[in-house]
Enzyme design. Structure first.
Site, mmCIF file in Angstrom:
data_model
loop_
_atom_site.group_PDB
_atom_site.id
_atom_site.type_symbol
_atom_site.label_atom_id
_atom_site.label_comp_id
_atom_site.label_asym_id
_atom_site.label_seq_id
_atom_site.Cartn_x
_atom_site.Cartn_y
_atom_site.Cartn_z
ATOM 1 N N GLN A 670 32.826 24.389 20.128
ATOM 2 C CA GLN A 670 31.834 25.451 19.963
ATOM 3 C C GLN A 670 31.309 25.946 21.303
ATOM 4 O O GLN A 670 30.943 27.110 21.447
ATOM 5 C CB GLN A 670 30.665 24.952 19.120
ATOM 6 C CG GLN A 670 31.008 24.769 17.654
ATOM 7 C CD GLN A 670 31.519 26.055 17.022
ATOM 8 O OE1 GLN A 670 30.805 27.042 16.943
ATOM 9 N NE2 GLN A 670 32.773 26.051 16.606
ATOM 10 N N HIS A 673 32.704 29.265 22.867
ATOM 11 C CA HIS A 673 32.491 30.592 22.279
ATOM 12 C C HIS A 673 31.781 31.532 23.246
ATOM 13 O O HIS A 673 32.120 32.704 23.359
ATOM 14 C CB HIS A 673 31.692 30.485 20.988
ATOM 15 C CG HIS A 673 32.554 30.254 19.779
ATOM 16 N ND1 HIS A 673 33.465 31.183 19.323
ATOM 17 C CD2 HIS A 673 32.646 29.197 18.942
ATOM 18 C CE1 HIS A 673 34.076 30.704 18.247
ATOM 19 N NE2 HIS A 673 33.608 29.506 18.004
ATOM 20 N N GLU A 739 24.641 25.471 12.150
ATOM 21 C CA GLU A 739 25.731 26.206 11.512
ATOM 22 C C GLU A 739 26.831 25.229 11.094
ATOM 23 O O GLU A 739 27.296 25.244 9.958
ATOM 24 C CB GLU A 739 26.292 27.242 12.491
ATOM 25 C CG GLU A 739 27.476 28.019 11.943
ATOM 26 C CD GLU A 739 28.136 28.896 12.988
ATOM 27 O OE1 GLU A 739 28.906 29.789 12.601
ATOM 28 O OE2 GLU A 739 27.903 28.680 14.205
ATOM 29 N N HIS A 740 27.263 24.375 12.019
ATOM 30 C CA HIS A 740 28.270 23.357 11.739
ATOM 31 C C HIS A 740 27.659 21.977 11.976
ATOM 32 O O HIS A 740 27.025 21.754 13.013
ATOM 33 C CB HIS A 740 29.486 23.504 12.664
ATOM 34 C CG HIS A 740 30.131 24.861 12.625
ATOM 35 N ND1 HIS A 740 29.840 25.855 13.548
ATOM 36 C CD2 HIS A 740 31.049 25.384 11.776
ATOM 37 C CE1 HIS A 740 30.556 26.933 13.269
ATOM 38 N NE2 HIS A 740 31.292 26.672 12.199
ATOM 39 N N ASP A 773 37.293 26.412 10.418
ATOM 40 C CA ASP A 773 37.364 27.748 11.004
ATOM 41 C C ASP A 773 38.616 28.487 10.567
ATOM 42 O O ASP A 773 38.622 29.724 10.521
ATOM 43 C CB ASP A 773 37.358 27.645 12.533
ATOM 44 C CG ASP A 773 35.972 27.857 13.114
ATOM 45 O OD1 ASP A 773 35.029 28.065 12.330
ATOM 46 O OD2 ASP A 773 35.832 27.812 14.345
ATOM 47 N N HIS A 832 3.317 48.561 -22.881
ATOM 48 C CA HIS A 832 4.178 47.392 -23.058
ATOM 49 C C HIS A 832 3.844 46.691 -24.376
ATOM 50 O O HIS A 832 4.732 46.319 -25.158
ATOM 51 C CB HIS A 832 3.990 46.399 -21.902
ATOM 52 C CG HIS A 832 4.724 46.765 -20.647
ATOM 53 N ND1 HIS A 832 4.395 47.852 -19.892
ATOM 54 C CD2 HIS A 832 5.789 46.175 -20.025
ATOM 55 C CE1 HIS A 832 5.195 47.928 -18.843
ATOM 56 N NE2 HIS A 832 6.068 46.906 -18.907
#
Length: 846
Positions: A670, A673, A739-740, A773, A832
């Protein structure tokens, strides 16, 4: 050099100051080699006339050019073949009419004539040399008629300063303003000259349109102040009553000699009578920023960020280095522009704090541009990597406090038990998302597509992706040629497709939920596909078939009728074949050849050829994210989005059974990235030796990978959090909401039950995040930035909506009706209640 400009020659070592200043305001002067250049204003461009009988050396010419001379005029015999190494156009060939010339150096010539030349003779020389011609008529005192005659041919006339004056024109001397105005004409009946006033430097922004008379030009040229002619009030000395005066930097005529431009430094509230900088509105860009920073420097509110920035040199220095780091790491055009703007802001703040203006910067740039010699260009030692300059290594050095090239690539370490609550909260923070700022930047792009459709898409794609499109969309059937792939790549995509399809097909909600809440009252819930979806696949030069799979397969499984896949084209207008092949597999009904905010806008609003969608999915840079956030809040678009997006992140939990090499590889998967990637290792009661082995593996593996410079930055920002138990580790992880989440634990499957917040979990030593992924079957479009507390990752049900229904029998209404009537009347909604009452009344009659 503008064609009708007079070129004064400073032929005396001690010229009259007022005359020299006026000559400099014409923008360009000619000086002999002996002249003291410090007498010229900094804004004045100059050409050197070489007057010695011996030829100058190449080094001497180079020194003159490096010091700021725009050109050097050399007599014809002085030319040497060695001069050919100098930039074209920087040497001027001077010759007396009738002498032989060196045609190789005839891009620009100074023609010295000992007798007055008619226009035909000048024109003949122009054609012979196919370049610029300067005229110096040395037959006697120049006349206004001679200057006027040369002007239509675009030939500047050299006039020695000794033959010019600030006084009235005589037989011996020309008034310098009269000489400049000689070729200027006006097609107005009153003889006034249209005049554009522009800011200097400030990018030449137009301040206003005025008129000049010959009298006003004379006064402006000689006084150095803005003086014009008002058709209502006569001679107009700008700022005489308002205080918004102007200093004249340069006065030039246009190519037709029927319009003037005054380049000025504006003082006071501004040029316009409305107290705005320009008659055409406020300044923008760097000019506006400089004005704002100067104002804030003079009177920033106490406690404001700007006051803090100016008052804390170390903070300002750190911000400049931080933004330089982010600019170095930026890769897309949009990101580079965004980060460059941030860097310019802080750099200009530094300049303002030291009294340096944009004008000073531009002068420095001009001086540098005149240089013909350059230093080697290598970076200084602290910014070098293995003896070679590297932008990424500079970024790493900036972020890590001038990190030395051989410094270990390592994470910051904390013992959770000793971290105070306030600091613990800081450990959870991600990079600040500049949402409002980015939405303001992307709004013009979105509006352009919303209003002008395909035409705007073509323009923006040409601008950002350098692709000149014919058709902006591709519809099936897609040509086999566009999907041609190597056999191994095709086989890998096919296997990934099968796995991802199998997992997402199992997620589809195909059952109808029915519950009888009370006798005669049956409530149900059933799923339907979202009819039209847009899938954003980042690309351009990148190849991202995995994202196309992860978005396209659940849309296909859900049964979406319209699947618009948007991805940036390559410069030739084509789409990468891997994405084309996946688009065919998932049944895409349209491929939009566009990226960035323009692609999001096209899908949100629709264009002549791009179908409007109901929901937009997919990752992207901050421009894409900002556009998605903008359109989802626009009721005109009526479009939903999958989730907010941020930098990629991973949290690894490791105990004593963890393999150091595996853990390091997962962290780096990661970290590569981008420099903002978030990487956390939660270490459960690891020995110092075990932890050290992981750190050494991170350093060693990173140095062996191509994106090492990015990882130097991201790893340096990353955390090692030491805890004592699995429960403490998972508590921290749930608070962080990664996230992971990767579990390197002795009982990894048993720990999953305690996971509350995570995008996707990777269980055990042989479940690397990379599998998820690409091809295990789970989706890789996941919530980041802590949004795993609220959002799920993309799944099949993301492409479905759920509808409820209810069926009430007569008997059921008899029991439910009174309850509804009571609640409706309690809320004051009698209509109503009435809808039930009329039915109950009908039942009572049966």
């Amino acid at each position: 050099m503008a064609p009708p400009i007079l070129l004064p020659y400073v032929d005396t070592p001690s010229p009259e100051p007022a005359l020299l200043a006026a000559a400099a305001r014409l923008g360009h002067v000619l000086v002999p080699t002996s002249f003291d250049l410090t007498l010229l204003p900094p804004s004045c461009a100059y050409t050197i006339l070489y007057t010695s009988p011996t030829a100058p050396s190449l080094d001497q010419i180079t020194a003159w050019l490096d010091s700021g001379a725009e050109r050097i005029i050399l007599p014809c015999p002085a030319f040497d073949d060695a001069y050919a190494s100098l930039p074209a156009g920087r040497l001027v060939q001077s010759f007396i009419l009738g002498q032989e010339t060196h045609k190789d150096y005839a891009a620009l010539v100074l023609m010295r004539a000992t007798e007055a030349l008619p226009q035909q003779a000048i024109k003949a020389f122009q054609q012979a040399y196919a370049g610029e011609v300067l005229l110096w008529d040395e037959s006697g005192t120049p006349t206004l008629e001679a200057i006027r005659a040369a002007a239509p041919l675009g030939v500047p006339v050299v006039v020695p300063l000794s033959q010019l004056t600030v006084g009235p024109t005589t037989k011996e001397k020309l008034n310098i303003a009269d000489a400049f105005l000689a070729p200027v004409v006006s097609d107005r009946h009153d003889g006034l000259i249209p005049t554009v006033v522009s800011a200097y430097p400030q990018g030449g922004r137009t301040l206003g349109m005025v008129y000049s008379s010959r009298e006003s030009v004379r006064e402006a040229l000689l006084s150095g102040k803005g003086v014009y002619f008002s058709r209502r009030h006569g001679l107009w000395r700008k700022g005489e009553t308002s205080g918004a005066t102007q200093d004249i930097v340069r006065i030039v005529a246009d190519c037709d000699a029927d319009c003037l431009e005054f380049q000025v430094v504006q003082h006071g509230a501004g040029f316009c009578h409305l107290a705005t900088p320009s008659c055409f509105g406020n300044m923008s860009g760097i000019a506006a920023l400089e004005g704002t920073l100067k104002q804030r420097f003079a009177s920033a509110p106490e406690g404001s960020y700007t006051a803090r920035l100016f008052g804390d040199p170390q903070l300002l220095r750190s911000k400049i280095m931080e933004e330089a780091d982010e600019l170095c790491a930026a890769e897309t055009k949009e990101d580079v522009a965004f980060e460059a703007a941030d860097l310019i802001y802080f750099a200009l703040a530094k300049c303002v704090s030291k009294g340096v203006s944009v004008q000073d910067i531009e002068r420095s740039l001009d001086r540098k541009a005149y240089k013909v010699t350059r230093r080697k260009g290598d970076a200084k030692p602290q910014w070098m990597q293995n003896g070679a300059a590297s932008e990424s290594s500079k970024a790493a050095a900036a972020t890590n406090g001038n990190l030395a090239p051989d410094a270990p690539i390592q994470m910051r370490s904390y013992d959770l038990a000793s971290v105070p609550p306030s600091q613990r909260a800081g450990m959870m923070k991600r990079p600040t998302l500049k949402s409002e700022e980015m939405i303001a930047k992307v709004r013009p792009i979105v509006d352009a597509v919303r209003l002008r459709g395909d035409a705007a898409l073509r323009e923006l794609t040409l601008k950002f992706d350098k692709a000149d499109l014919g058709e902006v969309v591709i519809r099936p059937p897609f040509s086999q040629e566009s999907m041609r792939l190597p056999a191994d790549v095709k086989a890998a995509i096919d296997q990934a497709y099968k796995n991802v399809y199998a997992f997402h097909a199992a997620q589809a909600d195909k059952t109808i939920l029915e519950v009888e809440t009370m006798p005669g009252v049956v409530c149900s819930r059933f799923a339907r596909p979202i009819a039209r979806v847009g899938l954003y696949v980042p690309g351009g030069t990148a190849v991202l078939p995995s994202t196309a799979l992860m978005l396209g397969i659940p849309a296909q499984v859900a049964g979406c009728k319209e699947i618009v896949l948007a991805t940036p084209p390559r410069p030739d207008g084509s789409i990468v074949p891997e994405v084309m092949y996946v688009a065919s597999l998932v049944g895409a009904t349209c491929i939009l050849k566009a990226g960035g905010g323009q692609a999001v806008a096209a899908m949100a609003y629709g264009t002549e050829t791009v179908p409007k969608v109901d929901k937009i999915f997919g990752p992207g840079n901050q421009w894409v994210t900002a556009a998605k956030m903008l359109v989802q809040n626009d009721t005109e678009a009526l479009v939903a989005i999958d989730m907010p997006a941020g930098p990629s992140e991973v949290l690894v939990i490791a105990d004593r059974t963890a393999d150091a090499e595996f853990v390091a590889a997962d962290l780096l998967s990661q970290a590569e990235h981008g420099v903002d990637s978030q990487v956390v290792l939660v270490a459960i009661d690891l020995t110092p030796e075990h932890l050290r082995s992981i750190e050494l593996a991170v350093d060693r593996q990173a140095r062996a990978l191509p994106r090492v410079e990015i990882m130097k930055v991201s790893v340096s920002k990353s955390l090692i959090v030491k805890v004592n138990t699995v429960q403490e580790a998972l508590q921290f992880s749930n608070e962080y909401a990664p996230e992971h989440l990767i579990l390197h634990l002795e009982d990894a499957p048993g720990a999953v039950q305690y996971v509350q917040n995570a995008g996707s979990v990777f269980v055990g030593a042989y479940s690397p995040e990379s599998c998820g992924d690409y091809a295990s079957g789970t989706n890789h479009t996941l919530p980041t930035n802590g949004f795993a507390r609220q959002f799920s990752g993309v799944n099949t049900q993301s492409f479905q909506k759920h509808i409820t229904s209810q069926q009430v029998t007569k008997a059921g209404l008899g029991k439910l009706g009174p309850v509804v009537v009571t609640l409706a009347e309690c809320e004051g909604l009698d209509a109503h209640a009435n809808a039930v009452k009329v039915r109950l009344a009908a039942l009572a009659k049966e």
